[in-house]
Motif scaffolding. Structure first.
Motif, short mmCIF file in Angstrom:
data_model
loop_
_atom_site.label_atom_id
_atom_site.label_comp_id
_atom_site.label_asym_id
_atom_site.label_seq_id
_atom_site.Cartn_x
_atom_site.Cartn_y
_atom_site.Cartn_z
N ARG A 200 0.83 -1.21 0.00
CA ARG A 200 0.00 0.00 0.00
C ARG A 200 0.86 1.26 0.00
N GLU A 203 2.31 1.85 -3.46
CA GLU A 203 1.29 2.44 -4.34
C GLU A 203 1.08 3.92 -3.99
N LYS A 206 3.70 6.07 -5.64
CA LYS A 206 3.40 6.29 -7.06
C LYS A 206 2.39 7.42 -7.22
N PHE A 273 -4.83 3.70 -7.15
CA PHE A 273 -3.69 3.25 -6.34
C PHE A 273 -4.10 2.88 -4.91
N THR A 275 -5.09 4.65 -2.19
CA THR A 275 -4.32 5.39 -1.19
C THR A 275 -5.18 5.91 -0.04
N PHE A 474 7.69 4.73 -10.13
CA PHE A 474 6.63 4.04 -10.86
C PHE A 474 7.17 3.52 -12.19
N ASP A 478 2.49 1.51 -14.87
CA ASP A 478 1.77 2.22 -13.80
C ASP A 478 1.24 3.55 -14.32
N SER A 482 -2.85 4.58 -15.08
CA SER A 482 -3.44 5.74 -14.41
C SER A 482 -3.84 6.82 -15.43
#
Length: 518
Positions: A200, A203, A206, A273, A275, A474, A478, A482
């Motif tokens: 986590r 991520e 990133k 991601f 977050t 990243f 990735d 996104s």
């Protein structure tokens, strides 16, 4: 370029090819890419200018400008030559090819270098000098840490929103998105280093890097006239076409809704991601400690703040502003600002220190790009290309035309690094195409070229993304996973939000005859 030190001087004993290849390697370039791009650019130039027949409806001058346009585009994409040198070479090729007619035996130097005498260029130069001085004073770091400290940034969401407002403030001071990305990179890396190495948290890193260094720097640039070089290319084109007085304040008002675009991308990145709920242990305490380490503002920093506030007031109170205190154009205000910045003894720096931190390459690129847009219009190339492209959207409604052009722009941008170069090529074509398809030329150009800024599919499409990718946070995958959703959001936002907003402010894209509101 190699700096001439003992470590970098090429002492190659091989042949000429080996010597050149090793020089390019020392400069961090791929010899294969550089020479392939260089050869392709000149090959296309001579093919179009000297071999291919003149297409129907295109004048010889337009054909020469087309050759120069493709030459510059290939050079910019491959970076076979420095982007600034490519920019200054555009007027040179306009002279050599006589794409702008000579006056007898006299080359039209004033016309071919017109891009370097526009108000936008001098406004940009002031911003570059101000940015250089701010970096020398370390004010950029102070601004970033002060904002993050003020909002008590500790969660990933707060950090990202804090960095967005850092980018908005820096967009007033540092005019290029890539320069802002490079400026905030140490702060962003310091924050991400506070995170651990759980899935986590990886991520979350990133999300912080992509949003803080790429999305925030690009979106804040659209909002501020001097925060993004394509803005100046477009306003320069509008000015020369009779659409004047789109000043600092009116530009901000026109593009204020793009702040909502960042909220949309933030929601998607947070979801993608995952977050939500990720907290940086000791994050705010570390930010506050670093902020306090800077100490109180110094006298040179106060002097810079006063100078910038003075020039900022002049920017905001010219023609077209709610409160008009003077009638000087933005370029004149920029030149006045330069004179203020270099009052003797105002700052403790020698000229060389400022010179070394001024982005001269981008300055030359901007001047060359504006020259190219002007040449495309004057030679008839923009109108000729618009005639051919408009058949693709003939008979479509305004929103369908926007959708097709926006998607086409994103496909075109897959192979281009420079947003400035892309808009320099697109703006005059789209502007000329507007009335042909029954759309307002200014609103149409803004909607299409602003979406070009959201080229988020590959890191290689935006210099700020290349800088962010260099943090090794990243992967390309990735970024693409996104970014493609953000591109679709930007297209939908342009059609559903920005087009009605422009209309409310007097620029209905669906009405080409609407009176100019400024």
């Amino acid at each position: 370029m190699a700096n001439g030190s003992v470590e970098t001087v090429n002492v190659c004993r091989g042949g000429l090819g080996t010597y050149i290849s090793e020089n390019l390697t020392l400069c961090g370039q791929s010899a294969r890419v550089a020479w392939a791009g260089y050869a392709a650019a000149w090959g296309l130039f001579f093919l179009i200018n000297c071999v291919l027949p003149l297409p129907e409806g295109l004048k010889p001058e337009g054909m020469s400008v087309l050759a120069i346009l493709l030459w510059a585009s290939v050079m910019w994409v491959t970076e076979a030559m420095p982007v600034g040198i490519t920019g200054i070479s555009i007027p040179t090729l306009l002279v050599l090819t006589r794409a702008i007619p000579w006056n007898g035996a006299n080359p039209p130097m004033g016309q071919v270098f017109s891009g370097f005498t526009t108000h936008e260029v001098w406004l940009c130069l002031f911003a570059f000098f101000a940015g250089a001085i701010i970096q020398l004073l370390n004010m950029d770091k102070r601004i970033a840490l002060a904002i993050l400290d003020k909002i008590k940034a500790s969660s990933v969401g707060r950090i990202i929103w804090g960095m967005f407002w850092v980018n908005v403030v820096l967009a007033f001071l540092i005019p290029a998105a890539n320069a802002r990305a490079a400026t905030v990179m140490p702060v962003v890396q310091g924050i991400t280093n506070l995170l651990g190495d759980t899935p986590r948290e990886r991520e979350a890193k990133k999300a912080i890097v992509i949003q803080s260094m790429v999305y925030a720097s690009m979106i804040s640039g659209i909002f501020i006239l001097t925060g993004h070089m394509p803005n100046l290319i477009m306003t320069g084109l509008f000015e020369k076409s009779g659409f004047k007085n789109l000043g600092y304040f009116n530009w901000m008002l026109l593009h204020a809704p793009y702040i909502l675009m960042f909220a949309m991308t933030h929601w998607w990145v947070r979801f993608h991601f995952k977050t939500g709920g990720v907290v940086i242990a000791g994050g705010h305490e570390q930010i506050r400690r670093k902020h306090k380490e800077l100490g109180p503002m110094t006298r040179p920093e106060w002097a810079m703040l006063a100078a910038f506030v003075l020039v900022g007031v002049l920017f905001m109170t010219g023609k077209g502003s709610p409160v008009v205190l003077h009638n000087y154009q933005l370029g004149i205000v920029g030149l006045i600002g330069i004179m203020i910045l270099f009052i003797p003894g105002l700052f403790p720096f020698k000229w060389k220190a400022v010179q070394d931190r001024t982005i001269w390459g981008t300055f030359l690129l901007l001047g060359g790009a504006i020259t190219m847009t002007d040449a495309m219009s004057k030679s008839g190339l923009a109108s000729w290309m618009a005639d051919h492209i408009h058949h693709m959207v003939e008979g479509m409604g305004w929103w369908q035309t926007l959708l097709v052009m926006m998607l086409g722009t994103q496909v075109l941008r897959i192979g281009m690094l420079s947003n400035v170069a892309a808009v320099a090529m697109l703006a005059p074509i789209v502007f000329a195409m507007g009335p042909k398809v029954g759309l307002h030329p200014v609103a149409f150009t803004l909607l299409i070229c602003n979406v070009d800024t959201f080229a988020y599919l590959l890191p290689t499409q935006i210099t700020a993304a290349v800088i962010a990718y260099g943090t090794n946070t990243f992967s390309t995958a990735d970024y693409a996973r996104s970014g493609w959703v953000c591109i679709l959001m930007a297209i939908a936002f342009g059609i559903c939000v920005m087009a009605p907003w422009y209309a409310m402010l007097g620029l209905p894209v669906w009405n080409p005859a609407a009176p100019w509101p400024y």
